[in-house]
Design an enzyme around this catalytic site. Structure first.
Site, PDB file in Angstrom:
ATOM      1  N   ASP A 109       0.814  -1.209   0.000  1.00 11.18           N
ATOM      2  CA  ASP A 109       0.000   0.000   0.000  1.00 11.18           C
ATOM      3  C   ASP A 109       0.851   1.264   0.000  1.00 11.18           C
ATOM      4  O   ASP A 109       2.062   1.212   0.208  1.00 11.18           O
ATOM      5  CB  ASP A 109      -0.968  -0.006   1.204  1.00 11.18           C
ATOM      6  CG  ASP A 109      -0.311  -0.485   2.488  1.00 11.18           C
ATOM      7  OD1 ASP A 109       0.930  -0.484   2.555  1.00 11.18           O
ATOM      8  OD2 ASP A 109      -1.034  -0.850   3.419  1.00 11.18           O
ATOM      9  N   ASN A 144      -7.671  -2.679  14.112  1.00  6.33           N
ATOM     10  CA  ASN A 144      -9.042  -2.953  13.657  1.00  6.33           C
ATOM     11  C   ASN A 144      -9.119  -4.177  12.742  1.00  6.33           C
ATOM     12  O   ASN A 144     -10.152  -4.441  12.134  1.00  6.33           O
ATOM     13  CB  ASN A 144      -9.629  -1.729  12.926  1.00  6.33           C
ATOM     14  CG  ASN A 144      -8.867  -1.385  11.652  1.00  6.33           C
ATOM     15  OD1 ASN A 144      -7.904  -2.058  11.287  1.00  6.33           O
ATOM     16  ND2 ASN A 144      -9.297  -0.339  10.969  1.00  6.33           N
ATOM     17  N   HIS A 169      -7.236  -4.708   9.993  1.00  2.58           N
ATOM     18  CA  HIS A 169      -6.903  -4.503   8.578  1.00  2.58           C
ATOM     19  C   HIS A 169      -5.599  -5.203   8.200  1.00  2.58           C
ATOM     20  O   HIS A 169      -4.714  -5.383   9.023  1.00  2.58           O
ATOM     21  CB  HIS A 169      -6.904  -3.015   8.196  1.00  2.58           C
ATOM     22  CG  HIS A 169      -5.724  -2.207   8.651  1.00  2.58           C
ATOM     23  ND1 HIS A 169      -5.824  -0.872   8.965  1.00  2.58           N
ATOM     24  CD2 HIS A 169      -4.412  -2.508   8.842  1.00  2.58           C
ATOM     25  CE1 HIS A 169      -4.642  -0.397   9.307  1.00  2.58           C
ATOM     26  NE2 HIS A 169      -3.761  -1.374   9.239  1.00  2.58           N
ATOM     27  N   GLU A 176      -9.599  -2.101   5.119  1.00  4.50           N
ATOM     28  CA  GLU A 176     -10.260  -1.771   6.377  1.00  4.50           C
ATOM     29  C   GLU A 176     -11.501  -2.651   6.562  1.00  4.50           C
ATOM     30  O   GLU A 176     -12.024  -3.206   5.582  1.00  4.50           O
ATOM     31  CB  GLU A 176     -10.673  -0.293   6.357  1.00  4.50           C
ATOM     32  CG  GLU A 176      -9.527   0.698   6.135  1.00  4.50           C
ATOM     33  CD  GLU A 176      -8.682   0.936   7.388  1.00  4.50           C
ATOM     34  OE1 GLU A 176      -8.483  -0.001   8.190  1.00  4.50           O
ATOM     35  OE2 GLU A 176      -8.208   2.081   7.558  1.00  4.50           O
TER      36      GLU A 176
END
Ligand code: F6R
Length: 242
Positions: free
Chosen positions: A67, A136, A138, A143
């Site tokens: 990313d 979270n 990810h 996400e």
């Protein structure tokens, strides 16, 4: 999943780094999928040291990063381009033309994502993919969502990710709100995966990934469906596992 628990982040760096070194020794022209973040730094230091010691060469290796932030100059120290050079590439003999990161400053993000997917396929796909995890759940910047993604795409970062990463920027406003990321399909197409997580802050996400249901609400849980994943954890990250 092959779950291995270690005492320290340094031990994980060495053990996970050794999986990468062996991959390169077995297939010198392999394709590596790489991640950024605090967690892989000891591992990148280990690989750099092995390269400098002459044990392994990255001259024929091709890399694709997971990313990159959107609209952050690559010269910014928090760009993933800068991170990868500072923490790994500059300490190895890798050739710049074999290094690939999504261009978060592209004029046309869709075209950029399509070209990245094609480049990965043309390189023969990823042999070994490195992953960390967000608090979270990810992986990459996939996400929590209602469905699993496939190829690379532009993502709006969640508040949880912004809270975790904004501390690295001088001001909160400087932290990008969007990023380009490989999709879950890309990650699952990797032949082998090394996953690393350290610290109690990751314990809940790691629990959901390994012992929770496979759900896009915890994107990392999809790894339960991959046939070759080694999970490297310290005691803190493994704390909630049964
Ligand atoms: C970054 C990436 C992210 C990180 C995750 C954990 O390329 O893929 O999924 O792995 O945000 O980051 P750290 O290691 O900083 O806790």
């Amino acid at each position: 999943m092959d779950v291995r628990i270690y005492q320290t982040a340094a031990e994980i760096g060495e053990a996970a780094g050794e999986v990468f070194v062996q991959q390169i020794l077995d297939k010198p022209d392999c394709v590596l999928g790489l991640a950024t973040g605090v967690t892989p730094i000891p591992m990148y230091t280990y690989i750099g040291n092995q390269c400098n010691a002459g044990r392994v060469s990255l001259k024929k290796v091709t890399t694709f990063n997971l990313d990159e932030y959107c609209n952050l100059p690559v010269t910014h120290r928090e760009s993933y381009y800068a991170f990868m050079h500072r923490n790994l590439f500059d300490h190895t003999d890798i050739l710049e033309e074999n290094v690939h990161l999504l261009n978060g400053n592209a004029d046309d993000f869709d075209a950029e994502c399509e070209a990245y997917e094609k480049a990965m396929a043309a390189a023969g796909g990823v042999d070994l993919q490195l992953l960390g995890i967000g608090t979270n759940g990810h992986i990459g910047f996939n996400e929590p969502s209602d469905e699993f993604s496939d190829g690379p795409f532009k993502v709006k970062l969640t508040e949880s990710t912004i809270t975790s990463n904004k501390i690295y920027f001088d001001t909160e406003d400087e932290m990008p709100r969007y990023a380009l990321t490989m999709g879950i399909g890309d990650i699952m197409r990797a032949k082998k995966i090394v996953f690393i997580a350290t610290g109690e802050g990751k314990a809940k996400a790691v629990y959901d990934m390994i012992e929770g249901p496979v759900s896009p609400k915890c994107p990392a849980s999809i790894l339960q469906n991959h046939k070759d994943v080694i999970v490297f954890l310290d005691k803190g990250a493994a704390k909630l596992l049964k």
